[in-house]
Enzyme design. Structure first.
Site, PDB file in Angstrom:
ATOM      1  CG  ASP A  24      37.850  43.871  28.651  1.00 48.46           C
ATOM      2  OD1 ASP A  24      37.973  44.137  29.916  1.00 48.46           O
ATOM      3  OD2 ASP A  24      37.005  45.532  28.284  1.00 48.46           O
ATOM      4  CG  LEU A  25      36.192  35.040  30.218  1.00 54.13           C
ATOM      5  CD1 LEU A  25      37.028  35.054  29.536  1.00 54.13           C
ATOM      6  CD2 LEU A  25      35.677  34.724  31.617  1.00 54.13           C
ATOM      7  CG  ASP A  26      32.685  34.630  27.709  1.00 51.61           C
ATOM      8  OD1 ASP A  26      34.089  34.766  26.491  1.00 51.61           O
ATOM      9  OD2 ASP A  26      32.968  34.289  28.268  1.00 51.61           O
ATOM     10  CD  GLU A  27      31.466  42.018  28.093  1.00 51.11           C
ATOM     11  OE1 GLU A  27      30.772  42.848  27.017  1.00 51.11           O
ATOM     12  OE2 GLU A  27      31.338  41.441  29.062  1.00 51.11           O
ATOM     13  CG  HIS A  78      30.662  32.154  24.949  1.00 50.87           C
ATOM     14  ND1 HIS A  78      31.710  32.040  26.199  1.00 50.87           N
ATOM     15  CD2 HIS A  78      29.480  32.538  25.587  1.00 50.87           C
ATOM     16  CE1 HIS A  78      30.993  31.538  27.186  1.00 50.87           C
ATOM     17  NE2 HIS A  78      29.756  32.060  27.199  1.00 50.87           N
TER      18      HIS A  78
END
Length: 287
Positions: A228-231, A194
């Site tokens: 969970d997006l970017d988690e 990311h």
């Protein structure tokens, strides 16, 4: 290159006697410890360990060793794995328009810095976008995606993972959000880079968000993919100092360099069995 050394990686509830039990087992199995790292998490009350060992008198038979270790693992409720040190892992790479992480991984694999065999490159952009890259015969799959075709496209990605026997999927700036179904299918074997120092500046254009906030540091984060997006659990991060002189374009340029080295380190940690999951976090034993 294949060696006669092996890596034992384990996690379990913390209690006295774990190190003694592992050491005792390896001693009586005719093995000698080459390297050992451990970590006790007082908050979660869990114990993590990575041991590199070799046969003291010759070659070790992995299947026999795994069977013999089962009672020890059961005694301490261990989650564990035993792999041969230096064994190459098969990696499938997904990429979109930005190819700097892809090129970097290919280079590091080619010179032997990363013990990986890249099985294929998958992109939602056509091959004409990568004419400048020397793929060296790597299979390339163009899988365009729209809202309507996304389910079928993701099924094909999973098919390629199975067909190539990929141990790991790397999202090398693959700018598509994976569905919950694909994320679940790749659980614990998919790493994303990311272009931000998570958990700040999630979503689109994080460098532009950072510029608008006047930050003095930018960074990148490599993490395991979850629904969970970017988690997902973070494996590796890095930062670089910037100033008010830097435009968003400068941040993107500097960010590319951070991204490629953070992703390469995260991939290396994973394929050399240095990462253990600890709930929503990771324990990473450095090399």
């Amino acid at each position: 290159m294949e060696t006669s050394a092996f890596i034992l990686k384990l996690a379990c509830p913390d209690r006295p006697g774990i190190v003694a039990a592992v050491s005792h087992f390896l001693l009586h199995a005719g093995c000698t410890i080459v390297e050992a790292q451990q970590f006790e998490d007082p908050t979660e009350k869990r114990f993590f360990m990575r041991v590199v060992f070799a046969g003291a008198g010759g070659e070790v038979e992995p299947a026999r060793l795994r069977a013999a270790f089962e009672p020890v693992a059961a005694q301490f409720a261990m989650q564990w794995s035993l792999t041969r040190q230096g064994e190459h892992k098969k990696v499938l790479i997904l990429v979109s328009k930005f190819d700097h992480c892809l090129v970097d991984l290919i280079y590091r694999a080619r010179i032997g810095e990363l013990p990986i065999d890249i099985t294929a490159v998958v992109s939602n952009h056509g091959a004409e976008n990568y004419r400048h890259i020397d793929f060296g015969g790597l299979p390339f799959h163009h899988l365009p995606v729209t809202k309507e075709t996304k389910p079928a496209q993701e099924r094909r990605i999973l098919e390629l993972v199975e067909e190539t026997g990929a141990d790991l999927v790397v999202l090398a700036r693959y700018m598509q959000v994976l569905s919950a179904e694909l994320s679940a299918g790749l659980a614990r074997r998919c790493i994303n880079i990311h272009h931000s120092f998570l958990p700040g500046f999630k979503g689109a254009k994080p460098y532009h968000q950072a510029h608008e906030r006047g930050v003095k540091l930018i960074g990148a984060t490599a993490h395991y993919v979850t629904d969970d997006l970017d988690e997902g659990p973070i494996i590796e991060q890095d930062v670089e100092r910037i100033s008010h002189y830097d435009s968003p374009e400068n941040l993107v340029r500097k960010g590319r360099d951070i991204e490629r080295r953070v992703l390469a380190r995260a991939v290396r940690y994973h394929v050399t069995d240095r990462v253990l999951l600890n709930g929503h976090r990771t324990v990473v034993f450095p090399d």
